[in-house]
Design a protein around this motif. Sequence first.
Motif, PDB file in Angstrom:
ATOM      1  N   TYR A 165       0.821  -1.211   0.000  1.00 13.26           N
ATOM      2  CA  TYR A 165       0.000   0.000   0.000  1.00 13.26           C
ATOM      3  C   TYR A 165       0.858   1.265   0.000  1.00 13.26           C
ATOM      4  O   TYR A 165       0.384   2.338   0.348  1.00 13.26           O
ATOM      5  N   GLY A 166       2.141   1.166  -0.394  1.00 16.55           N
ATOM      6  CA  GLY A 166       3.041   2.303  -0.314  1.00 16.55           C
ATOM      7  C   GLY A 166       2.892   3.273  -1.469  1.00 16.55           C
ATOM      8  O   GLY A 166       1.964   3.212  -2.270  1.00 16.55           O
ATOM      9  N   ARG A 167       3.844   4.165  -1.556  1.00 21.14           N
ATOM     10  CA  ARG A 167       3.815   5.212  -2.574  1.00 21.14           C
ATOM     11  C   ARG A 167       3.862   4.617  -3.978  1.00 21.14           C
ATOM     12  O   ARG A 167       4.352   3.518  -4.193  1.00 21.14           O
ATOM     13  N   THR A 168       3.376   5.405  -4.923  1.00 17.87           N
ATOM     14  CA  THR A 168       3.477   5.045  -6.327  1.00 17.87           C
ATOM     15  C   THR A 168       4.344   6.100  -7.006  1.00 17.87           C
ATOM     16  O   THR A 168       5.071   6.842  -6.348  1.00 17.87           O
ATOM     17  N   THR A 169       4.260   6.196  -8.337  1.00 11.65           N
ATOM     18  CA  THR A 169       5.031   7.205  -9.064  1.00 11.65           C
ATOM     19  C   THR A 169       4.626   8.613  -8.663  1.00 11.65           C
ATOM     20  O   THR A 169       5.466   9.490  -8.465  1.00 11.65           O
ATOM     21  N   ASP A 170       3.312   8.815  -8.504  1.00 11.44           N
ATOM     22  CA  ASP A 170       2.827  10.169  -8.266  1.00 11.44           C
ATOM     23  C   ASP A 170       1.857  10.286  -7.095  1.00 11.44           C
ATOM     24  O   ASP A 170       1.123  11.255  -6.982  1.00 11.44           O
ATOM     25  N   GLU A 171       1.854   9.285  -6.217  1.00  8.79           N
ATOM     26  CA  GLU A 171       0.995   9.347  -5.031  1.00  8.79           C
ATOM     27  C   GLU A 171       1.813   9.131  -3.770  1.00  8.79           C
ATOM     28  O   GLU A 171       2.606   8.193  -3.679  1.00  8.79           O
ATOM     29  N   TRP A 172       1.569   9.980  -2.801  1.00  9.51           N
ATOM     30  CA  TRP A 172       2.231   9.835  -1.508  1.00  9.51           C
ATOM     31  C   TRP A 172       1.593   8.713  -0.699  1.00  9.51           C
ATOM     32  O   TRP A 172       2.268   7.937  -0.033  1.00  9.51           O
ATOM     33  N   SER A 173       0.281   8.652  -0.719  1.00  7.34           N
ATOM     34  CA  SER A 173      -0.429   7.645   0.070  1.00  7.34           C
ATOM     35  C   SER A 173      -1.642   7.160  -0.706  1.00  7.34           C
ATOM     36  O   SER A 173      -2.744   7.682  -0.555  1.00  7.34           O
ATOM     37  N   PRO A 174      -1.461   6.150  -1.559  1.00  6.89           N
ATOM     38  CA  PRO A 174      -2.540   5.692  -2.442  1.00  6.89           C
ATOM     39  C   PRO A 174      -3.722   5.094  -1.684  1.00  6.89           C
ATOM     40  O   PRO A 174      -3.597   4.664  -0.536  1.00  6.89           O
ATOM     41  N   LEU A 175      -4.843   5.068  -2.352  1.00 10.97           N
ATOM     42  CA  LEU A 175      -6.059   4.500  -1.788  1.00 10.97           C
ATOM     43  C   LEU A 175      -6.262   3.044  -2.169  1.00 10.97           C
ATOM     44  O   LEU A 175      -7.232   2.430  -1.726  1.00 10.97           O
ATOM     45  N   THR A 176      -5.383   2.501  -2.983  1.00 12.70           N
ATOM     46  CA  THR A 176      -5.572   1.128  -3.438  1.00 12.70           C
ATOM     47  C   THR A 176      -4.298   0.317  -3.281  1.00 12.70           C
ATOM     48  O   THR A 176      -3.190   0.849  -3.292  1.00 12.70           O
ATOM     49  N   LEU A 177      -4.486  -0.982  -3.137  1.00 13.92           N
ATOM     50  CA  LEU A 177      -3.373  -1.928  -3.127  1.00 13.92           C
ATOM     51  C   LEU A 177      -2.805  -2.020  -4.534  1.00 13.92           C
ATOM     52  O   LEU A 177      -3.552  -2.093  -5.509  1.00 13.92           O
ATOM     53  N   HIS A 178      -1.462  -2.004  -4.663  1.00 14.18           N
ATOM     54  CA  HIS A 178      -0.812  -2.135  -5.959  1.00 14.18           C
ATOM     55  C   HIS A 178       0.124  -3.334  -5.964  1.00 14.18           C
ATOM     56  O   HIS A 178       0.596  -3.775  -4.916  1.00 14.18           O
ATOM     57  N   THR A 179       0.367  -3.848  -7.140  1.00 18.75           N
ATOM     58  CA  THR A 179       1.231  -5.013  -7.282  1.00 18.75           C
ATOM     59  C   THR A 179       2.229  -4.803  -8.407  1.00 18.75           C
ATOM     60  O   THR A 179       2.039  -3.946  -9.280  1.00 18.75           O
ATOM     61  N   GLY A 180       3.272  -5.591  -8.390  1.00 14.45           N
ATOM     62  CA  GLY A 180       4.246  -5.562  -9.465  1.00 14.45           C
ATOM     63  C   GLY A 180       4.947  -6.902  -9.591  1.00 14.45           C
ATOM     64  O   GLY A 180       4.920  -7.712  -8.662  1.00 14.45           O
ATOM     65  N   THR A 181       5.586  -7.112 -10.712  1.00 16.73           N
ATOM     66  CA  THR A 181       6.333  -8.342 -10.947  1.00 16.73           C
ATOM     67  C   THR A 181       7.820  -8.084 -10.727  1.00 16.73           C
ATOM     68  O   THR A 181       8.378  -7.107 -11.242  1.00 16.73           O
TER      69      THR A 181
END
Length: 742
Positions: A165-181
């Motif tokens: 649930y951490g930062r993304t490219t342009d969000e300090w505190s996102p509202l959604t769970l993100h994943t990556g490979t």
Amino acid sequence: MHTISPSPRPRPSRARLRAGALAVALVAAPLTALAVPAAAVTGSAATTGSLAYTARLDIGDGTRACSGALVDPEWLLTAASCFVDDPAAGLDVTEGAPPLATTATIGRTDLTTSTGEVRTVTKLVPRTDRDLVLAKLSRPVTSVTPVALSSTAATAGESLTVAGYGRTTDEWSPLTLHTGTFTVDSTATTTTSVTGQDGAAVCAGDTGGPEVRGSGTSAALVAISSQSWQGGCFGQVSTETRTGAVSTRVDDLASWVTDTAAKTDITDFNGDGVEDIAVSDPEATVNSKAKAGVVRVVYGGGAGVLELNQDLDEVAGGTEAGDQFGTALATVDYNEDGYTDLVVGTPNEAIGTDTAAGFVDVIYGSADGLGQGTHYLHLEEGGASTTGSLLVSSPEAGDEFGAALAAGTTAAGEPYIVIGTPGEGLDGEAEAGEVFYLRGSTSTAIYQGKSTVSGTAEAGDHFGASVAADKNHIAIGDPGEAIGTAADSGGVQILSHTLNADGIPTPIAGVAQSDGIVSGAAEAGDEFGASLSVTDYRTSSSTSDSLIAVGSPGEDLDNESGVSQADGGRVVILRVTAAGAVSYTEDIHQDDTDVQGAIEAGDRFGAQVTAVNTAPRAVSSAATMHLAVGIPGEAIGTVAGAGAVQTFSLLGEPGDSDFWIQAGNASGLPGTPGTDQQVGASIHATGTSLYIGMPYGPSTYGALHVLPWSNATGGTVATVTTYAPGSNGLPATGVRFGYAAR
């Protein structure tokens, strides 16, 4: 992706990354107002419902954020670095309550929704060899399936899915769970090196998040996120493009997770992970007031001692002669903050002009000990801080509210308190008795004749003279119950924690002797139900059964010569299934086949009983289900009233497992038998030990002895811990120290 925030310094050598060490270590990102969702470094947000075992941790009410993985209905795996102020200075986390209040949200991949479950983290259990802790939740998570731990390490070249649930490219505190490979580069003893693909990176707030092999029901947890270069993460310098990370291996920790989750809880008032103990002396003099009563607390690990009495700010009321503060004790984390709370009964307390009306206090634990944060919750009939049935009740002389106590958590993890009020008069019937049940917003009264509770409230029943409960069931004793014309024959009411249409715990059965469930005749003075203990019983097909030990110390029994022995006493074991079926499993008494001891008049075998399941997550066996029976009237040789304790397994024939405990024998209980010492008048079982109080001597002020179960069951004799005024930092004062202990 996302995890915790960057630090300009690397961690100590044990946590440094291989191959030159990363330039930064992740520390928890502070929470701010949540931004509008946007595309993450890792790509699209996780599909709703996928990776639902991923948890978002709010540490310190917005001070930090981390991620985690649900690996058991009550436990998360996450990073130790989430719980230290400066990961670069060290990763030492103390076992016990987290240093900052921590909330976990599990199963809510979109934080704008209300799906999933929110829990308080109540305990941390760290690994000392890697960046990892197990975090216990205040209640089990029932709507999300935990992720299984992999049994094999990550191998170079394989792909893992990483979530957080951490930062993304342009969000300090996102509202959604993100994943990556991520591709695995290499695996070391406790770490795995990975590199994000297609711009994926572990960012601040992702620390502790899961790294899994496979997907769906076949997903297996290989590692959790620990450190990263954070290339491309919001707030990182634009020149940093590296997407490498080092993760903490968990594939070799299945046994550690299982063993930790299986341990029984300890009493821990100050949350330092070391067992504490509270011991009452209800006849102690306080400020020249005789029998005012005190409770003395010994914090484990040499953390000091505490005296609780009613003249202190952390306890309600004021000290008065004869109050007998501490007559009954119970423990539970009632406010679910990770610190054990102490429930204290003062049944002889006068309220106004009503003598012996009684009251109860829940004294809250905290990082500084009992009553040092929020002081207490005060409970009395009609009290201002009460609700429901307790609020609309009125204190009356002789009610003895708090004469008996039970506390714990339900199968769903919700804390409860059961309060016996055996002197309560109902409908003109003096001392009929009543019980109050508190759980969340529920505050309800239970008495005979209410709803489907069997029996009728009658004078002298003393309903609630004994109470006991586990996560599944509640037992209430009414030892003064007359069965037919047999006065004081006694009975037991059994209920479940499920509330019925009338708002009380659902009655299951009323049990008495000669009722078709229990063998033997209902006779005057049997006092069936004078003592009670309930413990979880797990079978291969059910996790919701209970075993109830019922003491009948006034039972007259024939000895081996056929001569009746008045008040010889016996104990009956009942089984209650999840479906509410009640059955009689065993009748235990002296002179039974192969059972040590002889039935003698006045033994009062069963005056106290205490039962425990030492392995509540395993299928129950004779080796894990223990019963201790107090025999305070037992004569040892020619020493009258010396007393003894006898232990049994709750399963199998009593004579197959019984063990005799008296002062000075092989159990390690110190001293020698003395007249009217009444060993067995005060006993309590925990998952690790049997507590035997000796408030009647030989020590001047009384004592409490803690026997490991190996001692108490005839195994290897280990060290017995003794608590007594004048030692262990306790002041050399008192009268009946050891009367009750928790």
